[in-house]
Design an enzyme around this catalytic site. Structure first.
Site, PDB file in Angstrom:
ATOM      1  N   CYS A 145      36.705  36.522  41.749  1.00 52.81           N
ATOM      2  CA  CYS A 145      36.893  35.219  42.378  1.00 52.81           C
ATOM      3  C   CYS A 145      35.562  34.608  42.808  1.00 52.81           C
ATOM      4  CB  CYS A 145      37.886  35.342  43.532  1.00 52.81           C
ATOM      5  SG  CYS A 145      38.760  33.790  43.915  1.00 52.81           S
ATOM      6  N   GLU A 173      43.095  38.841  39.878  1.00 53.03           N
ATOM      7  CA  GLU A 173      42.724  39.436  41.157  1.00 53.03           C
ATOM      8  C   GLU A 173      43.974  39.946  41.874  1.00 53.03           C
ATOM      9  OE1 GLU A 173      40.220  38.074  45.185  1.00 53.03           O
ATOM     10  OE2 GLU A 173      40.972  36.561  43.788  1.00 53.03           O
ATOM     11  N   LYS A 198      35.050  44.097  45.725  1.00 54.34           N
ATOM     12  CA  LYS A 198      34.591  42.741  46.044  1.00 54.34           C
ATOM     13  C   LYS A 198      33.600  42.792  47.204  1.00 54.34           C
ATOM     14  CE  LYS A 198      36.621  38.127  46.634  1.00 54.34           C
ATOM     15  NZ  LYS A 198      37.908  37.391  46.778  1.00 54.34           N
TER      16      LYS A 198
END
Length: 312
Positions: A168, A48, A134
């Site tokens: 994540c 990430e 995200k």
């Protein structure tokens, strides 16, 4: 007997210099060449925010109800280090995957106007293929990054397997996972910075639930890799570990094929037998024969959500 269909996958456990985008690109180039050229990887996953950086331990001066001048200037630096998509940095990475004839998923910080997004960039032998933003930044990340929408949920057909990404803590979102399973993801890429032991259980669960290979790439980051003028909350001793890795590769039945890697940078590789996908889905397919559409339904809005639209 039919020959086995295999793909060699690699997950990169490393961090790039914060606020130094040219150095981050050079590091990505170096690691891609090592993973593909020396280790034979055909699919490579980076952590990430590899390009643009994950500012672990920095508070950006945001106590509740207040912002500090120092925090604003720190954000200015972070904003300047982010990349535009498309843009020259994306073109640089695309040139490398074209040259190496590989697929790659690279975590990055995207800049669009005054807003930053945490993204996963997809590349292949044909160059840049798309991105995933995200959907939900976690906790203090929400002070830095905007939220993605349903228009960036790609699953890329590599010709060998279908490639998708959850960044994540998106891996903890059951409906997100369900939407991705319905798209037939085979190689589940999980760029992350979560180095907790509990993350390993999550990666094995996603693999078993989705009956897919899971490729989780995490940084290894020490204090001495950050610019000297920063003050992370974990302390200022150079050897302080800010992110302790935990990269791992898992099979569709939850077997750990490589990792977890701790205490250092490195590259994990594994040969994935793609026939294991069908073997695993024999008795469980979350959005297929094991689903109950008469009882449960999920509606996914994949439209882009612009703040301003124009009509002629």
């Amino acid at each position: 007997m039919t020959p086995a269909r295999t793909v060699t996958a690699a997950v990169v456990q490393a961090a790039a210099p914060l606020f130094d985008t040219p150095a981050a690109l050079a590091r990505a180039d170096e690691l891609l060449r090592e993973a593909v050229g020396r280790r034979g990887a055909e699919v490579v996953v980076f952590p990430e925010a590899f390009v643009g950086g994950y500012p672990k331990g920095l508070d950006f001066g945001v106590p509740v109800g207040s912002r500090t001048p120092e925090g604003r200037d720190l954000f200015r630096r972070y904003h300047a280090a982010a990349i535009e998509v498309p843009g020259p940095e994306v073109a640089t990475l695309a040139a490398v995957t074209r040259e190496l004839a590989c697929h790659a998923v690279v975590g990055a910080i995207e800049r669009q106007g005054g807003t930053l997004y945490c993204v996963a960039l997809f590349f292949g032998p044909d160059g840049y293929l798309g991105l995933h933003r995200k959907l939900m930044p976690t906790a203090a990340e929400r002070c830095l990054w905007g939220q993605g929408d349903g228009s960036t949920l790609p699953v890329i057909d590599t010709g060998a397997g279908r490639l998708g990404a959850a960044i994540c803590w998106e891996n903890y979102m059951p409906l997100f996972r369900t939407a991705m399973y319905a798209k037939g993801v085979d190689l589940w890429c999980a760029p992350t910075v979560d180095d907790r032991d509990a993350w390993q259980a999550t990666m094995r669960h996603v693999a078993v639930e989705g009956r897919c290979f899971v490729l989780s790439a995490n940084p290894y980051l020490r204090r001495d890799a950050l610019p000297a003028d920063l003050r992370p909350v974990q302390g200022d001793a150079p050897e302080t570990v800010l992110i302790d890795g935990g990269s791992v590769i898992v099979s569709p039945l939850g077997e750990v094929l490589a990792g977890p890697l701790r205490d250092s940078e490195g590259i994990l590789t594994a040969t994935l037998d793609l026939d294991d996908l069908a073997r695993a889905r024999f008795d469980f397919d979350a959005t297929g024969h094991y689903a109950r559409p008469d009882v449960f339904a999920l509606h996914v809005d994949e439209s882009a959500r612009a703040a301003v639209t124009y009509r002629s």
